[in-house]
Design an enzyme around this catalytic site. Structure first.
Site, PDB file in Angstrom:
ATOM      1  CE  LYS A 113      -3.911  -2.056   0.656  1.00 57.90           C
ATOM      2  NZ  LYS A 113      -3.885  -3.545   0.782  1.00 57.90           N
TER       3      LYS A 113
HETATM    4  C1  LIG Z   1      -4.642  -4.871   0.423  1.00 55.73           C
HETATM    5  C2  LIG Z   1      -3.751  -5.995   0.326  1.00 55.73           C
HETATM    6  C3  LIG Z   1      -3.991  -6.993  -0.672  1.00 55.73           C
HETATM    7  C4  LIG Z   1      -5.466  -7.084  -1.580  1.00 55.73           C
HETATM    8  O1  LIG Z   1      -4.808  -5.718  -2.555  1.00 55.73           O
HETATM    9  P1  LIG Z   1      -6.045  -5.365  -3.577  1.00 55.73           P
HETATM   10  O2  LIG Z   1      -5.814  -4.268  -4.076  1.00 55.73           O
HETATM   11  O3  LIG Z   1      -7.149  -4.930  -2.433  1.00 55.73           O
HETATM   12  O4  LIG Z   1      -6.777  -6.465  -4.369  1.00 55.73           O
HETATM   13  C5  LIG Z   1      -3.128  -8.295  -0.675  1.00 55.73           C
HETATM   14  N1  LIG Z   1      -2.216  -8.407   0.197  1.00 55.73           N
HETATM   15  C6  LIG Z   1      -1.825  -7.363   1.258  1.00 55.73           C
HETATM   16  C7  LIG Z   1      -0.692  -7.793   2.140  1.00 55.73           C
HETATM   17  C8  LIG Z   1      -2.626  -6.362   1.078  1.00 55.73           C
HETATM   18  O5  LIG Z   1      -2.350  -5.279   2.105  1.00 55.73           O
END
Ligand SMILES: *Cc1c(COP(=O)(O)O)cnc(C)c1O
Length: 497
Positions: A113
């Site tokens: 993120k």
């Molecule tokens: C948010 C997240 C996901 C999922 O990603 P999306 O973009 O919501 O599909 C997968 N793994 C981790 C560690 C995350 O923080």
């Protein structure tokens, strides 16, 4: 470049407006009116450039109302090597002969993120200056664990912004919870809700589009925006790392220019895999996009049969950031695959809201089958995969990434497709130390998350990320929880409405 809403193609806004608003008035998501095209020469021209330079080039194609100077200021602040623990900002690790892990978690909060949320606050403040100078932006965020922390690190003490984060009280790992409850920053607030991520996300979306709330905010010189991947300013930066990874693979001689590579993504809200789809549509030679889910396998079933059905049990798993039954960004994909049919999208998503289920057309089903493969696994297989990868290759991955590894294996086995695969590695294994320890060792797992991390470090030879170690002993600033129905009240009280 303008942006349309997935629920109203006639709605046209600039990039700055799309980012400042986050979501369209009628609940649709903003999408670019065309996808810029990159030739192999364009891709080769990115070789030898820093990550920030690559990001600046690629984003300039989407954010055409940003000046070159504005954009380079944004990407230079976001992707400065001091904030990431590897020089390239992302890292490619080759494991075995044909698998490459694109590690996206070398930023301040140890999850992918950060790749978007280190940049979003900069994009958002520039966008706000362009579209509504003087207004304060209130960023409401629902998180399944990682977005909240990454968003707060990005927005901490950013002038002209306030942020409120909602997370599911029992749906995050101990380390994730500590990251949120100890968050510092005068403009931030965190609130646990008694419910899951879907409840938090629906609550936030409802507030965004509540006309009374919007009016009251306006009177106070404020407006809402979103740090979730419903915001275009979250997605655009994610396209960059897929393009950049392809360029790096060419640069290192791992692939020939034009060679097709499959991509496997651990998926929740469908943002990350959608970014891979956009990169492919822009001309990056990606093959099959492998959509990996945990036991909450609504997407696997959808890709199989074209029926999206959220009426099913919700499971709390070892990959909590993927514990989602309503994947918001699927809306953008369906808009694209239906030939930008806003009427069809409106109908599907109102069926989803009312009945929890919709079925797409045969045409869309065919297109989904051409581009995607869905696969899911349970917690046992997740742990087994982490253990096997560590034993065979000495490579350690987190619980989310392991789900993608398993899906990539399933794909290869069931299709015989031997193309190389890029795995989106989404979190540091140290964020989920307890589960990862359980997967690679036989001994008892300590209760305390910091002891778990130290033990994991000793076993793997990898350092505990300093930002996680630093959480130890930090005072908890936000505790307690509220029922999901009281989110509006929480927002009103925070903003004194
Ligand atoms: C948010 C997240 C996901 C999922 O990603 P999306 O973009 O919501 O599909 C997968 N793994 C981790 C560690 C995350 O923080």
């Amino acid at each position: 470049m303008n942006y349309h809403s997935t629920r109203n193609s006639a709605c046209t806004v600039s990039a700055a407006e799309a980012i400042a608003r986050g979501i369209s008035e009628e609940g649709g998501l903003f999408v670019p009116e065309t996808l810029p095209q990159l030739t192999m020469d364009d891709l080769c021209a990115l070789a030898g450039k820093s990550y920030a330079e690559r990001a600046g080039r690629i984003l300039s194609l989407f954010l055409t109302d940003f000046s070159e100077e504005e954009l380079s200021r944004c990407v230079d602040s976001a992707y400065s090597p001091e904030k990431f623990d590897c020089e390239g900002i992302t890292q490619l690790s080759k494991v075995g002969e044909e698998t490459y892990f694109l590690e996206l978690w070398h930023g301040p909060t140890c999850a992918f993120k950060d790749m978007a949320l280190q940049l979003l606050p900069h994009l958002m403040t520039v966008s706000a200056e362009k579209t509504a100078p003087g207004e304060e932006i209130v960023v409401l965020t629902a998180t399944s664990g990682d977005t909240g922390k990454a968003a707060m690190e990005g927005f901490k003490d950013v002038p002209g912004t306030r942020m409120l984060v909602f997370y599911p009280e029992d749906g995050v790992s101990p380390m994730q919870k500590l990251q949120m409850t100890t968050q510092e920053g005068g403009n931030l607030s965190v609130c646990a809700i008694q419910g899951n991520f879907d409840a938090a996300q629906s609550g936030v979306k409802k507030l965004f589009t509540d006309p009374a709330m919007i009016r009251e905010l306006k009177e106070k010189g404020m407006r809402f925006s979103s740090a979730n991947s419903i915001n275009w300013g979250r997605l655009a930066p994610q396209i960059v790392y897929y393009i950049s990874a392809y360029v790096t693979l060419m640069e290192k001689g791992e692939i020939l220019p034009g060679e097709e590579v499959n991509v496997a993504v651990p998926t929740g809200n469908f943002g990350n895999i959608l970014a891979a789809f956009y990169a492919k549509r822009m001309g990056v030679p990606f093959g099959t996009l492998i959509c990996a889910s945990n036991e909450n396998n609504v997407l696997t079933d959808f890709l199989d049969a074209g029926i999206y059905d959220r009426n099913r049990p919700f499971y709390t798993t070892l990959s909590p950031s993927m514990d989602i039954l309503i994947s918001s960004n699927l809306e953008r994909l369906l808009y694209e695959l239906s030939g930008r049919d806003d009427e069809a999208v409106r109908e599907w998503f109102s069926l989803l809201a009312e009945e929890g289920e919709y079925e797409v057309s045969d045409e869309v089903k065919d297109r989904l089958a051409d581009e995607f493969f869905g696969s899911c696994c349970g917690d046992d297989e997740t742990l087994e995969t982490i253990g096997r990868l560590f034993k065979e290759y000495g490579y350690l991955c987190d619980t989310h990434t392991a789900v993608a590894v398993k899906a990539a294996e399933d794909y290869r086995e069931s299709t015989g497709d031997e193309r190389k695969v890029l795995i989106a590695s989404t979190a540091s294994p140290f964020k989920f130390s307890g589960s990862v320890l359980q997967a690679i060792s036989d001994g008892p797992v300590p209760e305390n998350p910091f002891e778990q991390a130290e033990r994991l470090s000793a076993l793997s030879g990898l350092p505990v990320p300093p930002s996680l170690r630093a959480l130890q002993g930090k005072p908890v600033r936000f505790d307690g929880s509220i029922p999901a129905e009281r989110m509006e009240e929480a927002v009103r009280s925070l903003l004194t409405l």
